[in-house]
Design a protein around this motif. Structure first.
Motif, short mmCIF file in Angstrom:
data_model
loop_
_atom_site.label_atom_id
_atom_site.label_comp_id
_atom_site.label_asym_id
_atom_site.label_seq_id
_atom_site.Cartn_x
_atom_site.Cartn_y
_atom_site.Cartn_z
N PRO A 38 0.82 -1.21 0.00
CA PRO A 38 0.00 0.00 0.00
C PRO A 38 0.85 1.27 0.00
O PRO A 38 1.72 1.44 0.85
N THR A 124 -18.81 2.27 -2.03
CA THR A 124 -19.08 0.93 -1.51
C THR A 124 -18.02 -0.05 -1.99
O THR A 124 -17.18 0.27 -2.82
N GLU A 125 -18.12 -1.27 -1.48
CA GLU A 125 -17.17 -2.31 -1.87
C GLU A 125 -17.29 -2.70 -3.34
O GLU A 125 -16.39 -3.29 -3.91
N ASN A 186 -1.04 2.41 6.20
CA ASN A 186 -0.69 1.19 6.91
C ASN A 186 0.61 1.34 7.70
O ASN A 186 1.39 0.40 7.82
N PRO A 208 -14.31 1.58 2.16
CA PRO A 208 -14.76 0.26 1.69
C PRO A 208 -14.34 -0.02 0.25
O PRO A 208 -14.22 -1.16 -0.16
N ALA A 209 -14.11 1.05 -0.52
CA ALA A 209 -13.78 0.88 -1.94
C ALA A 209 -12.27 0.96 -2.15
O ALA A 209 -11.56 1.65 -1.42
N LEU A 210 -11.81 0.24 -3.16
CA LEU A 210 -10.41 0.31 -3.56
C LEU A 210 -10.15 1.66 -4.23
O LEU A 210 -10.94 2.11 -5.05
N PRO A 226 -8.75 -1.19 0.27
CA PRO A 226 -9.90 -1.01 1.16
C PRO A 226 -9.50 -1.31 2.61
O PRO A 226 -8.54 -2.04 2.84
N TYR A 227 -10.25 -0.75 3.54
CA TYR A 227 -10.06 -1.02 4.97
C TYR A 227 -8.59 -0.96 5.38
O TYR A 227 -8.03 -1.88 5.97
N THR A 228 -7.96 0.15 4.99
CA THR A 228 -6.55 0.36 5.32
C THR A 228 -6.41 1.65 6.11
O THR A 228 -7.14 2.61 5.86
N SER B 30 -7.83 -7.10 -3.14
CA SER B 30 -8.36 -5.99 -2.36
C SER B 30 -8.91 -6.46 -1.02
O SER B 30 -8.80 -5.76 -0.03
N TYR B 31 -9.54 -7.63 -1.03
CA TYR B 31 -10.15 -8.16 0.18
C TYR B 31 -9.56 -9.54 0.47
O TYR B 31 -10.19 -10.56 0.16
N PRO B 135 -4.64 -4.96 6.02
CA PRO B 135 -5.34 -4.13 5.03
C PRO B 135 -6.30 -4.95 4.16
O PRO B 135 -5.96 -6.06 3.74
N GLY B 136 -7.47 -4.40 3.92
CA GLY B 136 -8.46 -5.10 3.10
C GLY B 136 -9.38 -6.00 3.91
O GLY B 136 -10.33 -6.55 3.39
#
Lengths: 298, 192
Positions: A38, A124-125, A186, A208-210, A226-228, B30-31, B135-136
């Motif tokens: 990342p 969104t995802e 991160n 939630p989105a890349l 996402p989620y970082t 990504s996930y 991450p993800g």
């Protein structure tokens, strides 16, 4: 772009998405490495596009490598779907990707290419945001040599960047960076998140989105997965703050069109010298106006 | 036990199919930990190689899992496993080499390892359970795998210990795949 322009048809024509498959594969491999590391600026062989570097060719190459016939694309420039850059890029994708739908509504898009804004509406995802990047390296203000910057990034050594921020605090009592705010991902790489306003930086955190960032001229691709964790670079005793839209009386300025008091505003000055404010995100503003007129009718 | 591959070939060489597969792979990266079902009727690890490789990349197949007829289509240069950008492996055998981990300045040189396993599960029903975070991943995810030698995960955790250096793992069974980028923290055992 001329609305009547047609791509020259040679024997083979152009493949879907204009880029040849080798170019797409290279970009795709770089995207995967960019997500895995990342914030690392993954080098790639940025192709010549039929538009000048600096017009969003990095973002466009990402979009063309990602897009499929079942995608719905939204292109925005400074929040607006109707500005020159957005219109031209959208037309180019429509010309080269038959079957792709385009939209102005944020929530309908599966792929959003943007210049200098993140849409107001939470992504969104199911969506991917592609940002066009003019200057990918946050360290360029303190170190001219790319070879040395690569070592500094690898070691997560951002002390000189922090000194730069500190000098700002000493001179002006606050950090004066208005856009392209250096953001740490991160706990390691610091990125230049493209010229988005400070307002948008917190939305990179745990998105939630890349988010993919492409710099065509500088030949770099990087990503905010996402989620970082994405933290703007600050000091313990000086908090990060976003743009302040309060007037002299401390009241939050509302958009002149939809009346929203929670969106990022553009300042407009008319011929008479009057200052008014309007949502920067045109899709959001229109939706707010529709909601208001629907409520009035009901 | 060997994880044998079946050679069903959908049109994995068609650009539109490759784009579709790439988007699934993009979701997988990504996930991490979300098991993706392969959108093509084909052996996922071969389809993935087909979608990613060209003459610019290097591939190693130390256990000769690929048929010779596939190699010319992939176009990739054949190099030793220690140097390859992509390595195809049978996950049931313990690792016997150290893949390329990249360098501090150029961590993208770290390899992508495609491991063929027997089956992937998004619960803890299989032999090797893994708890994933990073991450993800919004909340801890548990996946479990049959046909993967536990030493792979032990070795991988060692290879990724000095970020940004590391490797990416893509685990593939007969129909699905899951990606484990170097940023994912893997705990063996997980919630039993």
């Amino acid at each position: 772009m001329n609305a009547h322009y047609e791509l020259p048809l040679e024997d083979a024509g152009y493949s879907f998405g204009f880029l040849d498959e080798y170019a797409k594969k290279e970009v795709r491999r770089c995207i995967l490495k960019a997500i895995s590391i990342p914030g690392y600026q993954t080098p790639y062989a940025s192709r010549e596009m039929p538009m000048g570097r600096g017009f969003g060719t990095g973002g466009l190459q990402l979009t063309l490598s990602l897009i499929g016939a079942d995608d719905t694309l939204k292109v925005i420039d400074q929040g607006s779907d109707d500005s020159v850059n957005a219109v031209n890029l959208r037309q180019f994708v429509q010309l080269t990707c038959p079957g792709v739908e385009v939209t102005e509504k944020t929530q309908k898009a599966t792929l959003i290419q943007s210049r200098h804004r993140i849409p107001e509406k939470m992504l969104t995802e199911q969506q991917i945001l592609v940002l066009q990047v003019p200057y990918p390296d946050a360290l360029v203000v303190v170190e001219p040599s790319e070879a040395r910057r690569k070592v500094m990034h690898g070691e997560a050594d951002y002390s000189r960047l922090l000194v730069k921020l500190y000098e700002d605090v000493v001179r002006f009592d606050e950090i004066t960076i208005s856009h392209r705010y250096p953001t740490r991902l991160n706990g390691h790489y610091v990125i230049d998140p493209s010229p988005i306003p400070r307002w948008d930086v917190p939305r990179l955190h745990q998105s939630p989105a890349l988010v993919l960032l492409g710099a065509g001229r500088e030949k770099k691709i990087y990503a905010v997965p996402p989620y970082t964790v994405a933290e703007p670079l600050v000091f313990d005793d000086i908090a990060f703050r976003v743009e302040d839209f309060r007037d002299a009386n401390g009241k939050r300025i509302a958009c002149r069109c939809c009346g929203s008091t929670v969106s990022f505003l553009d300042e407009l000055i008319d011929d008479a010298g009057n200052v008014t404010h309007q949502c920067s995100d045109s899709s959001y503003c229109e939706e707010q106006q529709e909601t208001i007129s629907a409520r009035k009718q009901a | 036990m060997n994880n044998e591959m079946t050679m069903v070939e959908a049109d994995i060489w068609h650009p539109a199919q490759q784009q579709q597969l790439f988007r699934s792979l993009l979701d997988a990266f990504s996930y991490p930990g979300r098991i993706q079902s392969c959108p093509l009727q084909a052996e996922p690890c071969i389809a993935l190689l087909g979608a990613l490789l060209d003459g610019q990349t290097t591939l190693s197949d130390p256990q000769d899992m690929l048929q010779e007829t596939i190699w010319p289509k992939l176009e990739a240069q054949r190099v030793p496993s220690e140097l390859a950008a992509f390595v195809l492996l049978d996950g049931s055998h313990a690792p016997e080499f150290v893949p390329s981990l990249g360098t501090l300045e150029e961590p993208e040189g770290g390899a992508t390892l495609l491991l063929r396993v027997a089956s992937l599960h998004d619960d803890d029903s299989a032999v090797l359970r893994m708890r994933l975070s990073g991450p993800g991943i919004r909340q801890l995810v548990t996946i479990s795998v049959n046909g993967l030698h536990a030493d792979w995960i032990v070795a991988r955790n060692d290879w990724v210990s000095s970020f940004p250096l590391g490797v990416e793992l893509v685990l593939c069974d007969a129909k699905n795949f899951v990606a484990l980028p170097r940023t994912t923290r893997i705990e063996i055992g997980g919630a039993a």
